[in-house]
Scaffold this motif. Structure first.
Motif, PDB file in Angstrom:
ATOM      1  N   GLY A 273      -0.441   4.420   4.842  1.00  0.00           N
ATOM      2  CA  GLY A 273       0.165   4.240   6.150  1.00  0.00           C
ATOM      3  C   GLY A 273       1.312   3.257   6.170  1.00  0.00           C
ATOM      4  N   GLY A 274       1.797   2.869   4.972  1.00  0.00           N
ATOM      5  CA  GLY A 274       2.907   1.931   4.888  1.00  0.00           C
ATOM      6  C   GLY A 274       4.230   2.617   4.629  1.00  0.00           C
ATOM      7  N   CYS A 275       5.195   1.831   4.227  1.00  0.00           N
ATOM      8  CA  CYS A 275       6.567   2.296   4.041  1.00  0.00           C
ATOM      9  C   CYS A 275       6.918   2.279   2.553  1.00  0.00           C
TER      10      CYS A 275
ATOM     11  N   LEU B  66       0.033   2.125  -8.004  1.00  0.00           N
ATOM     12  CA  LEU B  66      -0.656   1.094  -7.226  1.00  0.00           C
ATOM     13  C   LEU B  66      -1.808   1.642  -6.397  1.00  0.00           C
ATOM     14  N   PHE B  67      -1.594   2.729  -5.692  1.00  0.00           N
ATOM     15  CA  PHE B  67      -2.614   3.282  -4.783  1.00  0.00           C
ATOM     16  C   PHE B  67      -3.559   4.148  -5.602  1.00  0.00           C
ATOM     17  N   ASN B  68      -4.729   3.612  -5.926  1.00  0.00           N
ATOM     18  CA  ASN B  68      -5.669   4.272  -6.822  1.00  0.00           C
ATOM     19  C   ASN B  68      -6.981   4.540  -6.093  1.00  0.00           C
ATOM     20  N   ARG B  69      -7.221   5.782  -5.746  1.00  0.00           N
ATOM     21  CA  ARG B  69      -8.447   6.137  -5.019  1.00  0.00           C
ATOM     22  C   ARG B  69      -9.697   5.976  -5.878  1.00  0.00           C
TER      23      ARG B  69
ATOM     24  N   VAL C 217       0.807  -1.215   0.000  1.00  0.00           N
ATOM     25  CA  VAL C 217       0.000   0.000   0.000  1.00  0.00           C
ATOM     26  C   VAL C 217       0.844   1.271   0.000  1.00  0.00           C
ATOM     27  N   GLY C 218       2.022   1.235   0.585  1.00  0.00           N
ATOM     28  CA  GLY C 218       2.902   2.404   0.555  1.00  0.00           C
ATOM     29  C   GLY C 218       2.472   3.522   1.484  1.00  0.00           C
ATOM     30  N   PRO C 219       3.146   4.668   1.406  1.00  0.00           N
ATOM     31  CA  PRO C 219       2.901   5.777   2.333  1.00  0.00           C
ATOM     32  C   PRO C 219       1.472   6.311   2.301  1.00  0.00           C
TER      33      PRO C 219
END
Length: 327
Positions: free
Chosen positions: A254-256, A285-288, A249-251
Motif C-alpha cells: 500500500g506504499g509508493c 524487500l517485500f517477502n510474503r 514496504v512499497g506498492p
C-alpha cells in the motif's frame, strides 16, 4: 553522518520496533551481503559467514588457554562446532552489553552459566569492532540508559557501527502484533518467553475487537508508547539513519514505489555500499515468506479499529503519533 565514517560499513546495528517491518530491513541487508543476527529469524542463507581467521579470533577471545589448546588438537569438525559456540556466546554477551532484556526474554540461566558467562567475563573490555565483520545485528529496542558506556564512546569516536532505526505507525504495530500473537503469521510465534503468554491470553478472547481492546488497555502489553519514546534519541540523532515501514514496504504493502526506492537508496548510501543500487535490490524487500509476515499493509488499523479502539489508541499514543509524524 559522523565524519569518522568512511567506506562500506563492516558492522551494522538495526533497531526496528517490533512489528514495524523488520523483515523488510532483513531482506535488504541480506541482499547487500550482510549476515543477520538478533531479534530476527535467520535462515541458513542469511546467517553470518565466518572465515577461518575470524573463527580462530573468536576462539581466542572466548576460550581460555587450556580450552584453546584442546581445540587446536581436534579435527576440523570439532573446530567448526567449537567456534560456532564461541560466536554464539560472544553474541549473547554483546546483547547483554547493549542492554537487551535477556532475562524476561530467555531466562536467567542463559547469561549466568556456561560459555556465555565465560565470554561475558573475558570480553568485557573488548570493542564492538572486534566482532565479526559483515554482520547486521537486529534488535527491537535500544534504550540508551542501558547500553554499555564503552560501546557508546566507541560509536561516538569512530562512527561505527552504523546504526539504522526503523519504525511504523504504532496503531499498525499494535494490530500487527495482535495478529502475530494469535498465530496468524506463516511460522507462528518466536521463542521469546513472554510473547506466548500474551498469545494464550489473546486467544482466550473470542473476537479481534476484544483482543485489540485488551491490548490497548494493558500497560504491560508490548509495543507501548513508552517503547517509542525510549527510542526518540535514535529518531533525532544525526548519526543514525532513519526509515519507516511506510517508506520501505512499497506498492505491495500500500506504499509508493518512488518512496521505496528513495528510502532504499538512502540506506545503501548510508552504509557506503557501492556495488548495488536501490533498483537492483528493492524487489526483494517485500517477502510474503518471511517468518512473521501476515498482511504487511499500511493503515490496516483504519479498517480493524472500532471507534472505541480509536479513542483508546489516541489516549495511549497521541504524543507518540505527533513525535513520529503520524498525528
Amino acid at each position: 553522518m559522523n565524519g569518522s565514517q568512511n567506506g562500506r560499513a563492516e558492522r551494522v546495528i538495526v533497531i526496528s520496533i517490533m512489528k514495524s517491518g523488520t523483515h523488510l530491513i532483513k531482506e535488504l541487508m541480506t541482499a547487500l551481503g550482510y549476515g543477520v543476527y538478533g531479534n530476527v529469524r535467520a535462515t541458513p542463507k542469511s546467517k553470518p559467514v565466518l572465515d577461518s581467521d575470524t573463527r580462530w579470533r573468536l576462539a581466542a577471545m572466548v576460550y581460555d588457554d587450556d580450552q584453546l589448546a584442546s581445540i587446536k588438537s581436534q579435527p576440523e569438525s570439532v573446530f567448526i562446532d567449537a567456534t560456532d559456540r564461541a560466536w554464539e556466546a560472544l553474541a549473547w554477551s554483546w546483547q547483554a552489553r547493549l542492554g537487551m532484556p535477556l532475562t524476561p526474554m530467555y531466562g536467567t540461566e542463559l547469561i549466568n552459566t556456561g560459555l556465555v558467562s565465560q565470554a561475558y567475563r573475558r570480553t568485557a573490555g573488548s570493542r564492538f569492532a572486534e566482532t565479526p565483520a559483515r554482520v547486521c545485528w537486529m534488535f527491537h529496542e535500544f534504550d540508551i540508559r542501558k547500553i554499555d558506556g564503552a560501546f557508546l564512546r566507541e560509536w561516538m569516536e569512530t562512527g561505527e557501527p552504523r546504526i539504522i532505526f526503523n519504525y511504523r505507525d504504532p496503531r499498525d504495530t499494535m494490530l500487527s502484533l495482535v495478529n502475530y500473537l494469535c498465530g496468524r503469521t506463516r511460522e507462528g510465534i518466536s521463542s521469546v518467553n513472554y510473547l506466548p503468554v500474551f498469545g494464550r491470553l489473546l486467544l482466550a478472547k473470542q473476537t479481534l475487537e476484544e483482543r485489540l481492546t485488551y491490548a490497548l488497555l494493558d500497560d504491560s502489553f508490548p509495543c507501548q508508547a513508552s517503547e517509542f519514546k525510549s527510542m526518540l534519541w535514535l529518531l533525532h540523532h544525526p548519526d543514525v539513519c532513519n526509515t519507516s515501514f511506510e517508506e520501505l514496504v512499497g506498492p505491495n504493502g500500500g506504499g509508493c514505489a518512488e518512496s521505496q526506492v528513495r528510502a532504499t537508496q538512502r540506506l545503501i548510501d548510508f552504509l557506503g555500499v557501492t556495488d548495488y543500487s536501490a533498483e537492483e535490490v528493492v524487489g526483494r524487500l517485500f517477502n510474503r515468506d518471511a517468518f512473521s509476515f501476515f498482511q504487511g499493509q499500511i493503515g490496516g488499523w483504519r479498517e480493524a479499529f472500532t471507534d472505541e479502539h480509536r479513542r483508546l489508541a489516541d489516549d495511549r499514543f497521541s504524543e507518540v503519533l505527533s513525535l513520529y509524524g503520524y498525528a
